[in-house]
Design an enzyme around this catalytic site. Structure first.
Site, short mmCIF file in Angstrom:
data_model
loop_
_atom_site.label_atom_id
_atom_site.label_comp_id
_atom_site.label_asym_id
_atom_site.label_seq_id
_atom_site.Cartn_x
_atom_site.Cartn_y
_atom_site.Cartn_z
N ASP A 147 -36.20 -24.14 45.10
CA ASP A 147 -35.92 -24.46 43.79
C ASP A 147 -36.83 -23.87 42.74
O ASP A 147 -36.81 -24.05 41.54
CB ASP A 147 -35.83 -25.85 43.21
CG ASP A 147 -37.26 -26.62 43.59
OD1 ASP A 147 -37.73 -26.53 44.36
OD2 ASP A 147 -37.37 -27.26 42.42
N ASP A 201 -36.57 -26.03 51.26
CA ASP A 201 -37.53 -26.84 50.74
C ASP A 201 -36.97 -28.32 50.49
O ASP A 201 -35.61 -28.47 50.76
CB ASP A 201 -37.56 -26.28 49.16
CG ASP A 201 -38.65 -26.98 48.51
OD1 ASP A 201 -39.81 -27.35 48.92
OD2 ASP A 201 -38.24 -27.23 47.40
N ASP A 223 -38.41 -31.30 47.83
CA ASP A 223 -38.19 -31.79 46.59
C ASP A 223 -37.64 -30.90 45.66
O ASP A 223 -37.97 -29.53 45.42
CB ASP A 223 -39.66 -31.95 45.95
CG ASP A 223 -40.44 -33.18 46.77
OD1 ASP A 223 -40.25 -34.27 46.48
OD2 ASP A 223 -41.18 -32.68 47.79
#
Length: 216
Positions: free
Chosen positions: A166, A7, A9
């Site tokens: 995240d 991922d 961000d």
């Protein structure tokens, strides 16, 4: 693991402040008051259209959401690297993993052109064989289409592929694709990693590299 899908961000980059500024600039354009940065961070993860819809609230019309989205993307294209940085240890860890022969790619719900520009601007583009965004396919994460495409391109099996992210969106993406997932606890939405939980949690990118390279 031979293929690592990251991922962007909250995993590789800390883009919180630039996103918060862009959202509040958009709210100002729509004649709305600014909102707290923490609220903005909680809206990130499902792509720009969902971010803006959440930022405007339930009363916003479809026309207002579309106007705001266009303004947001235009503003963000001008400001995506004002404050955005790599998280500590990311550059060094990616280099270690690349040197060990790992194939690496980025799969984010952020628009692909901005995603690639950020990866280029932060000097980590050479570590990845591919960067896909939320508009690269018909469906965004947690749909598995992006993971499936990357596995085909890399020629790597599900058993040898790892998703790193995240948020719960990344965990769901991995589950939908039938691959393993590692969550990072320092990102935007660590609270969403509780249910469903990933197979592994790390507190830093250094720790991820140590684990994958057999150092811990």
């Amino acid at each position: 693991m031979d293929l690592l899908i990251f991922d962007l961000d909250g995993t590789l980059i800390d883009s919180r402040l630039d996103l918060a500024h862009a959202v509040n600039a958009t709210r100002s354009h729509m004649r709305m008051e600014p909102i707290e940065h923490e609220r903005v961070y909680s809206y990130v993860g499902n792509g720009a259209p969902v971010l803006i819809r959440r930022a405007l609230g339930d009363r916003a019309t479809e026309a207002q959401v579309q106007e705001a989205l266009e303004y947001f993307l235009e503003y963000y294209r001008e400001h995506y690297l004002d404050y955005t940085t790599l998280y500590p240890g990311v550059r060094e860890s990616l280099q270690r993993l690349l040197a060990a022969g790992k194939r690496m790619a980025v799969l984010t719900n952020k628009p692909v052109r901005i995603s690639r520009a950020i990866v280029d601007g932060l000097g980590i583009h050479s570590h990845f064989f591919q960067v896909y965004g939320g508009n690269s396919f018909e469906f965004k994460k947690p749909h598995p289409v992006g993971v499936e495409a990357l596995m085909r391109e890399a020629g790597v099996s599900r058993e040898a592929t790892l998703m790193v992210g995240d948020s719960g969106v990344d965990v769901e993406t991995a589950r939908n694709a039938g691959i393993a997932c590692c969550g990072v606890t320092y990102g935007f939405q660590p609270e969403t990693l509780a249910d469903p939980a990933p197979a592994k949690l790390v507190d830093s990118m250094d720790q991820l590299a140590d684990w994958l390279l057999g150092k811990i």
